[in-house]
Motif scaffolding. Structure first.
Motif, PDB file in Angstrom:
ATOM      1  N   GLU A 198       0.835  -1.211   0.000  1.00 29.03           N
ATOM      2  CA  GLU A 198       0.000   0.000   0.000  1.00 29.03           C
ATOM      3  C   GLU A 198       0.865   1.255   0.000  1.00 29.03           C
ATOM      4  N   GLN A 199       1.962   1.208   0.739  1.00 32.24           N
ATOM      5  CA  GLN A 199       2.880   2.342   0.733  1.00 32.24           C
ATOM      6  C   GLN A 199       3.481   2.543  -0.662  1.00 32.24           C
ATOM      7  N   THR A 200       3.816   1.443  -1.315  1.00 33.61           N
ATOM      8  CA  THR A 200       4.333   1.523  -2.678  1.00 33.61           C
ATOM      9  C   THR A 200       3.301   2.129  -3.613  1.00 33.61           C
ATOM     10  N   LEU A 201       2.038   1.718  -3.456  1.00 33.05           N
ATOM     11  CA  LEU A 201       0.956   2.268  -4.275  1.00 33.05           C
ATOM     12  C   LEU A 201       0.792   3.767  -4.028  1.00 33.05           C
ATOM     13  N   ALA A 202       0.901   4.168  -2.759  1.00 32.13           N
ATOM     14  CA  ALA A 202       0.773   5.591  -2.420  1.00 32.13           C
ATOM     15  C   ALA A 202       1.902   6.408  -3.029  1.00 32.13           C
ATOM     16  N   GLU A 203       3.121   5.877  -2.976  1.00 32.43           N
ATOM     17  CA  GLU A 203       4.264   6.596  -3.566  1.00 32.43           C
ATOM     18  C   GLU A 203       4.099   6.730  -5.071  1.00 32.43           C
ATOM     19  N   THR A 204       3.589   5.690  -5.707  1.00 33.83           N
ATOM     20  CA  THR A 204       3.353   5.752  -7.146  1.00 33.83           C
ATOM     21  C   THR A 204       2.304   6.800  -7.474  1.00 33.83           C
ATOM     22  N   GLY A 205       1.238   6.837  -6.657  1.00 37.53           N
ATOM     23  CA  GLY A 205       0.186   7.827  -6.881  1.00 37.53           C
ATOM     24  C   GLY A 205       0.687   9.246  -6.737  1.00 37.53           C
ATOM     25  N   ARG A 206       1.511   9.480  -5.708  1.00 35.27           N
ATOM     26  CA  ARG A 206       2.057  10.827  -5.515  1.00 35.27           C
ATOM     27  C   ARG A 206       2.977  11.217  -6.668  1.00 35.27           C
ATOM     28  N   MET A 207       3.749  10.269  -7.145  1.00 37.21           N
ATOM     29  CA  MET A 207       4.670  10.545  -8.235  1.00 37.21           C
ATOM     30  C   MET A 207       3.908  10.900  -9.514  1.00 37.21           C
ATOM     31  N   LEU A 208       2.783  10.240  -9.737  1.00 34.75           N
ATOM     32  CA  LEU A 208       2.000  10.473 -10.957  1.00 34.75           C
ATOM     33  C   LEU A 208       0.946  11.558 -10.789  1.00 34.75           C
ATOM     34  N   GLY A 209       0.748  12.020  -9.564  1.00 35.30           N
ATOM     35  CA  GLY A 209      -0.220  13.080  -9.336  1.00 35.30           C
ATOM     36  C   GLY A 209      -1.669  12.636  -9.383  1.00 35.30           C
TER      37      GLY A 209
END
Length: 372
Positions: A198-209
């Motif tokens: 889930e943390q990985t998913l959150a980091e990906t989301g933040r990176m992609l906006g």
């Protein structure tokens, strides 16, 4: 009678040629401006929706592939473990399990169970001797490769976190172990820490906006990159997730704000088995509004410059092409009043030059007749 007619002409309130020219230019600019504004504003929402659709769809697809690729790395490690375990026994298998698990920040548990479902070897010796024959990862892993949805594991959670706290959740991967005769002799399985995923998913989301929501086949959000997740039935998007169909569009979310969202119906990479997940991504519907406002401002400045340039060109046009006709008109009126005047010579246009010559000839004939 002649004097009366000329007096009426002087008092005539009709506009001049120059005024008519300015009026025509102004009316044309007004009509074109209104038409362009109507087209722009009618298309702006469509253009924004198309841009949002493309942005959120491409970003969500990229996020899904990136997320699945990370899990595929674990799947590759598990495949290596299954092949190697077929020719090893006892402590050698245990050492291999420890090596695959690493520091435990990503992979919480790796174990090997025989065909009866008894755990023979495991990382940190957790669950060794336990019967896992009823666990989905074991039953499905006996047949073929298996990828299991997010779930709780109370017994393993108590061992990993005896002090208690938030419940631990895991993602399962499992593969059958075969011997040299290709007979199944057990199952290797791994529990991946869902909080790491889930943390990985959150980091990906933040990176992609964008905000990301991992949804299972039942339509429940199992992971999110945001703080809250919508409940089943609150959004058409979750209904589409249960059906497993792609979906996109503008929708009001439970927080009362409009978002443009899209649903990727599968999250997979390479030969990674399906978890039954769908990935939803959303982006605020006002994301591109500042850019549109900047565009409108720039268009306004460009329009103002164009209007100033058009006004200057109109004044120049009137001075060069319209004023000569006004001068000829005035000369004709004075000639009609009996004044001995000759029209000004002008070559601005062929018509003005022709009219000037004609009036000059008329005045010359008139002067000749008067002299006779």
């Amino acid at each position: 009678l002649k004097d009366h007619v000329m007096s009426d002409v002087k008092r005539d309130g009709r506009m001049s040629f120059a005024t008519a020219t300015y009026g025509f230019v102004g009316a044309s600019v007004l009509v074109l401006g209104l038409a362009a504004s109507a087209v722009f504003w009618s298309r702006s929402e469509t253009v924004i929706d198309e841009a949002l659709d493309l942005a959120v769809r491409l970003r969500t697809e990229a996020a899904g592939e990136s997320f699945a690729r990370l899990l595929h790395e674990d799947w590759v490690d598990l495949g290596f473990l299954a092949r190697a375990a077929g020719g090893l026994e006892g402590e050698d298998i245990g050492n291999l399990l420890e090596g695959v698990r690493g520091d435990g920040s990503r992979m919480s548990w790796v174990g090997y169970a025989d065909v009866d479902g008894v755990v023979l070897e495991a990382s940190d010796d957790l669950l060794v001797g336990a019967d896992v024959s009823e666990r989905p990862w074991f039953r499905n892993g006996l047949r073929s490769g298996f990828a299991g949805d997010v779930h709780d594991a109370a017994l393993l959670a108590r061992m990993l976190r005896p002090e208690g706290g938030d419940p631990l959740r895991f993602i399962d991967l499992a593969l059958p172990v075969r011997n040299a005769e290709n007979e199944v002799q057990g199952v290797v399985g791994m529990h991946i820490d869902a909080s790491w995923a889930e943390q990985t998913l959150a980091e990906t989301g933040r990176m992609l906006g964008i905000d990301l929501y991992l949804i299972n086949a039942a339509g429940d959000v199992v992971m999110t990159s945001g703080d809250t997740a919508p409940a089943a039935g609150e959004l058409d998007l979750l209904t589409a997730a249960r059906a497993g169909t792609a979906s996109s569009g503008r929708e009001t979310w439970p927080d009362g704000r409009e978002y443009f969202s899209t649903l990727v119906p599968t999250v997979s990479y390479g030969d990674l088995p399906s978890f039954g997940w769908r990935l939803a991504g959303r982006i605020d519907a006002t994301t591109f509004r500042p850019g549109l406002n900047t565009l409108v401002g720039s268009a306004g400045v460009a329009l103002a410059v164009a209007l100033v340039a058009l006004a200057l060109l109109s004044v120049l046009f009137v001075r060069i092409f319209v004023r000569p006709f006004s001068a000829l008109s005035d000369a004709a009126r004075r000639m009609a009043d009996g004044e001995d005047v000759y029209p000004p010579e002008t070559g601005a246009t062929r018509e003005a030059a022709t009219l000037s010559v004609a009036l000059s000839r008329l005045q010359a004939r008139r002067s000749g007749s008067s002299g006779t």
